[in-house]
Design a protein around this motif. Structure first.
Motif, PDB file in Angstrom:
ATOM      1  N   ALA A  40       0.971  -1.235  -0.131  1.00 21.06           N
ATOM      2  CA  ALA A  40      -0.005  -0.175  -0.166  1.00 21.06           C
ATOM      3  C   ALA A  40       0.953   1.120   0.048  1.00 21.06           C
ATOM      4  CB  ALA A  40      -0.852   0.113   1.297  1.00 21.06           C
ATOM      5  N   GLU A  41       0.712   1.876  -1.163  1.00 24.76           N
ATOM      6  CA  GLU A  41       1.711   3.019  -1.158  1.00 24.76           C
ATOM      7  C   GLU A  41       0.999   4.184  -0.167  1.00 24.76           C
ATOM      8  OE1 GLU A  41       2.563   6.686  -4.666  1.00 24.76           O
ATOM      9  OE2 GLU A  41       1.490   5.055  -4.789  1.00 24.76           O
ATOM     10  N   TRP A  42      -0.179   4.280   0.110  1.00 24.39           N
ATOM     11  CA  TRP A  42      -0.755   5.187   0.927  1.00 24.39           C
ATOM     12  C   TRP A  42      -1.538   4.427   2.086  1.00 24.39           C
ATOM     13  CZ3 TRP A  42      -1.845  11.041   0.848  1.00 24.39           C
ATOM     14  CH2 TRP A  42      -1.023  11.693  -0.019  1.00 24.39           C
ATOM     15  N   ILE A  43      -1.592   4.734   3.350  1.00 23.99           N
ATOM     16  CA  ILE A  43      -2.584   4.033   4.363  1.00 23.99           C
ATOM     17  C   ILE A  43      -3.757   4.994   4.476  1.00 23.99           C
ATOM     18  CG2 ILE A  43      -2.726   3.027   6.499  1.00 23.99           C
ATOM     19  CD1 ILE A  43      -0.569   1.777   4.552  1.00 23.99           C
ATOM     20  N   ILE A  44      -4.982   4.855   3.943  1.00 21.13           N
ATOM     21  CA  ILE A  44      -6.030   5.524   4.061  1.00 21.13           C
ATOM     22  C   ILE A  44      -7.182   4.790   4.783  1.00 21.13           C
ATOM     23  CG2 ILE A  44      -7.951   6.863   2.660  1.00 21.13           C
ATOM     24  CD1 ILE A  44      -6.004   7.275   0.538  1.00 21.13           C
ATOM     25  N   VAL A  70       4.162   5.116  11.219  1.00 23.20           N
ATOM     26  CA  VAL A  70       4.416   5.052   9.845  1.00 23.20           C
ATOM     27  C   VAL A  70       5.056   6.126   9.317  1.00 23.20           C
ATOM     28  CG1 VAL A  70       3.656   4.145   7.525  1.00 23.20           C
ATOM     29  CG2 VAL A  70       2.190   3.587   9.580  1.00 23.20           C
ATOM     30  N   PRO A  71       6.432   6.397   9.500  1.00 24.72           N
ATOM     31  CA  PRO A  71       7.262   7.291   9.103  1.00 24.72           C
ATOM     32  C   PRO A  71       7.430   7.747   7.797  1.00 24.72           C
ATOM     33  CG  PRO A  71       8.673   5.725   9.941  1.00 24.72           C
ATOM     34  CD  PRO A  71       7.397   5.117  10.272  1.00 24.72           C
ATOM     35  N   GLY A  72       7.519   6.594   7.042  1.00 26.49           N
ATOM     36  CA  GLY A  72       7.795   6.512   5.492  1.00 26.49           C
ATOM     37  C   GLY A  72       6.865   6.773   4.487  1.00 26.49           C
ATOM     38  N   ARG A  73       5.548   6.538   4.910  1.00 32.11           N
ATOM     39  CA  ARG A  73       4.292   6.446   4.099  1.00 32.11           C
ATOM     40  C   ARG A  73       3.472   7.477   4.321  1.00 32.11           C
ATOM     41  NH1 ARG A  73       2.446   0.145   3.276  1.00 32.11           N
ATOM     42  NH2 ARG A  73       3.603  -0.042   5.263  1.00 32.11           N
ATOM     43  N   PRO A  74       2.552   7.834   3.568  1.00 33.80           N
ATOM     44  CA  PRO A  74       1.474   8.625   3.922  1.00 33.80           C
ATOM     45  C   PRO A  74       0.660   8.088   4.692  1.00 33.80           C
ATOM     46  CG  PRO A  74       2.047   8.968   1.527  1.00 33.80           C
ATOM     47  CD  PRO A  74       2.709   7.674   1.986  1.00 33.80           C
ATOM     48  N   VAL A  75      -0.090   8.410   5.544  1.00 39.66           N
ATOM     49  CA  VAL A  75      -1.362   7.930   6.317  1.00 39.66           C
ATOM     50  C   VAL A  75      -2.152   9.194   6.505  1.00 39.66           C
ATOM     51  CG1 VAL A  75      -1.849   7.071   8.586  1.00 39.66           C
ATOM     52  CG2 VAL A  75       0.067   6.522   7.695  1.00 39.66           C
ATOM     53  N   VAL A  76      -3.583   8.683   5.990  1.00 39.29           N
ATOM     54  CA  VAL A  76      -4.628   9.849   6.147  1.00 39.29           C
ATOM     55  C   VAL A  76      -5.805   9.058   6.645  1.00 39.29           C
ATOM     56  CG1 VAL A  76      -6.179  11.265   4.836  1.00 39.29           C
ATOM     57  CG2 VAL A  76      -3.871  10.851   3.837  1.00 39.29           C
ATOM     58  N   LEU A  77      -6.259   9.561   7.662  1.00 34.33           N
ATOM     59  CA  LEU A  77      -7.602   9.079   8.397  1.00 34.33           C
ATOM     60  C   LEU A  77      -8.553  10.219   8.558  1.00 34.33           C
ATOM     61  CD1 LEU A  77      -5.548   7.417  11.529  1.00 34.33           C
ATOM     62  CD2 LEU A  77      -6.079   6.359   9.417  1.00 34.33           C
ATOM     63  N   ARG A  78      -9.801   9.482   8.084  1.00 32.72           N
ATOM     64  CA  ARG A  78     -10.758  10.428   8.618  1.00 32.72           C
ATOM     65  C   ARG A  78     -11.542  10.290   9.706  1.00 32.72           C
ATOM     66  NH1 ARG A  78     -13.395  12.542   3.804  1.00 32.72           N
ATOM     67  NH2 ARG A  78     -12.924  11.705   1.808  1.00 32.72           N
ATOM     68  N   ALA A  79     -12.028  11.601  10.451  1.00 32.47           N
ATOM     69  CA  ALA A  79     -12.781  11.374  11.621  1.00 32.47           C
ATOM     70  C   ALA A  79     -13.798  10.626  11.442  1.00 32.47           C
ATOM     71  CB  ALA A  79     -12.919  12.728  12.117  1.00 32.47           C
ATOM     72  N   TRP A  80     -14.844  10.210  12.368  1.00 32.53           N
ATOM     73  CA  TRP A  80     -16.283   9.851  12.167  1.00 32.53           C
ATOM     74  C   TRP A  80     -17.077  10.703  11.460  1.00 32.53           C
ATOM     75  CZ3 TRP A  80     -17.836  13.493  14.829  1.00 32.53           C
ATOM     76  CH2 TRP A  80     -17.671  13.886  16.264  1.00 32.53           C
ATOM     77  N   ASP A  81     -16.901  12.044  11.433  1.00 27.96           N
ATOM     78  CA  ASP A  81     -17.812  12.995  10.884  1.00 27.96           C
ATOM     79  C   ASP A  81     -17.555  12.853   9.254  1.00 27.96           C
ATOM     80  OD1 ASP A  81     -15.695  14.766  10.245  1.00 27.96           O
ATOM     81  OD2 ASP A  81     -15.914  15.306  12.399  1.00 27.96           O
TER      82      ASP A  81
END
Length: 540
Positions: free
Chosen positions: A98-102, A125-136
């Motif tokens: 996975a290039e990005w962790i979403i 995860v220092p080397g790959r992008p991580v993006v997490l949405r909030a429950w809203d």
């Protein structure tokens, strides 16, 4: 021709009556009561003392998001920041490709003021992008690498329809609020593939079938997702009917009109009613927890803002009028009292300009409603689509919402009972995955206005409680009306489509607080075809 008899239980018709049996033939209801019992059947379903009723609907949800949540990382039920970070670490290690962790959707109350730091994710995860949405789903939390890949830093100004959280020194914290800011990060990530979208839709609609649901309103569909929906329909992977709410973008809605027309025709060409594209979605404002919902008076904890209208008002009027001329239904997200009023004013304008027709516009959420606007829903023929699970005092309400708006406006939230008494059409939805998709989870809150701890005793805003029949109707007849399908579905009478749900017991006779955990869906039928049958006590 195949005839199926349902007996040995209670049939709740949704018309003020009950019966002891029901028969269906070739996808439609044939008879009720003794008449149904008297006819020979090819198949018999023993209800085992349970309740048969019209299948549920969900008038506002996001099935693709829900499907992707199920695919991971699974952060929704994590009870602390540390648990979320550990799940992200685990998922990243298990998916080196996975290039990005979403992922989605974290509980915003787990950090003070709902503010999360990029450095917490950097450690996992220092080397790959991580993006997490909030429950809203109006807020994201990301790591430093995600911001770097998106080209964001301290010098990046806040966009017109969004904001970046910042540290005291001006550096970005790692949180983005609303459309432009959220898209600034997610827009840098690789797009989901059609195959992944198809899988997510299959997962979500199967979950809906297991919850007794046969029709859903996807309230946020981008143009690129149309092909996935078409492919899922072609492969027979949609376990419910789905109506698509095509999202109108304030920046390019004029160009979208041709897209809307083309997408509607592509869907129509499939034939049948399993997939339709009859609706356009407008986000009028944001949410209260990030102070982006639009209010008539300033926020109680920040007198410098009244929120963030997402459409210039004149553009909203013009866009709604154009969409309405195409014969499409308007579905408006409006949370704050100013957002709700803008939506009602815009619908009134459309009616005056385009003239009368059976348009059934929807305003979803209606969280804070000014008293002067209460009667306008019935007067303008606007459907109020409400999420009953939100009508309770939980940590999000007590720690984030009420401090934002103050006690006075807090008492004007989710006025379900008042809207019904005022003659408005009310349909229930879940906003899944924001909250639980199961009607059996939402129903108790609509009836009691109490949380899982049975607090406050007698209910929060107890005058807004409704009875069981009204709650069942909002999930059945109310949603069928929203779907322009009340002549075919939403109640049980001879000639109607056999959309049915079988519950293992009569929930109307239960302690409401026991319904979610001590009752179950045993079977779901869409036009007489089983889309879900519980392996336990099938009765067939």
């Amino acid at each position: 021709m195949t005839r199926t008899l349902f007996h040995n239980g209670t049939v709740w018709t949704g018309t003020g009556t009950t019966a002891g049996a029901l028969s269906i033939r070739d996808g439609r209801i044939e008879a009720l009561g003794a008449e149904a019992q008297a006819r020979p059947a090819d198949e018999i379903v023993d209800l085992q003392g349970g309740l048969l009723l019209p299948a549920f609907g969900d008038g506002h949800c996001h099935p693709d998001h829900a499907g992707f949540e199920a695919m991971g990382p699974r952060i929704r039920d994590r009870g602390s920041v540390e648990e979320i970070v550990e799940e992200v670490r685990r998922y990243a290690a298990a998916h080196p490709e996975a290039e990005w962790i979403i992922g989605a959707s974290y509980d915003a109350t787990l950090a003070p003021g709902g503010m999360f730091d990029a450095r917490w994710l950097d450690a996992a995860v220092p080397g790959r992008p991580v993006v997490l949405r909030a429950w809203d789903y109006h807020t994201v939390w990301c790591n430093t690498e995600a911001m770097r890949r998106a080209g964001l830093d301290a010098a990046t100004p806040d966009p017109p329809r969004g904001a970046f959280a910042r540290r005291d020194d001006g550096e970005l914290l790692g949180m983005m609020f609303e459309w432009d800011a959220v898209d600034a990060v997610l827009g840098a990530a690789p797009a989901r593939t059609t195959a992944d979208l198809v899988r997510a839709l299959a997962i979500a609609t199967e979950a809906y079938a297991a919850a007794g649901v046969t029709w859903i309103q996807d309230a946020w569909v981008e143009h690129r997702a149309i092909e996935a929906y078409l492919e899922a329909a072609r492969q027979g992977l949609l376990a419910t009917r789905v109506n698509l709410g095509l999202r109108a973008d304030p920046e390019r809605w004029r160009d979208q009109l041709a897209e809307f027309a083309a997408d509607r025709e592509r869907v129509r060409a499939l034939g049948g009613d399993r997939l339709t594209a009859n609706t356009v979605k407008f986000f009028v404002d944001g949410i209260l927890e990030s102070r982006t919902a639009s209010l008539l008076a300033p926020y109680s904890d920040d007198p410098c803002t009244r929120g963030m209208p997402l459409w210039p008002y004149e553009e909203l009027l013009e866009a709604l009028t154009a969409v309405d001329k195409m014969g499409l239904q308007a579905h408006l997200h409006a949370i704050g009292d100013a957002g709700v009023r803008a939506g009602l004013d815009a619908i009134e304008h459309v009616t005056a300009v385009n003239g009368p027709r059976d348009r059934r516009p929807v305003i979803a959420h209606v969280q804070v409603l000014d008293e002067a606007d209460l009667p306008r829903f019935a007067e303008l023929g606007v459907i109020a689509n409400l999420q009953p699970l939100w009508a309770r005092t939980d940590p999000a309400m007590t720690e984030l919402t009420i401090p934002r708006i103050g006690a006075g406006r807090a008492a004007r939230q989710y006025l379900i009972g008042s809207l019904l008494r005022a003659g408005a059409h009310v349909a229930f939805g879940s906003d899944w995955p924001v909250t639980d998709h199961r009607p059996l989870a939402g129903m108790p809150v609509a009836v009691t206005r109490e949380n899982a701890e049975r607090e406050p005793a007698g209910g929060w805003l107890p005058e807004e409680r409704i009875d069981f029949d009204a709650a069942l109707s909002a999930y059945t007849a109310g949603v069928a009306y929203q779907a322009f399908a009340e002549r075919e579905r939403g109640s049980l009478s001879p000639g109607k489509v056999a959309d049915l749900v079988w519950l293992d017991r009569d929930v109307r006779q239960m302690d409401p607080h026991d319904i979610a955990d001590r009752s179950a869906v045993r079977g779901t039928w869409l036009a007489g075809t089983r889309t879900f049958i519980s392996p336990e006590r099938s009765g067939i």
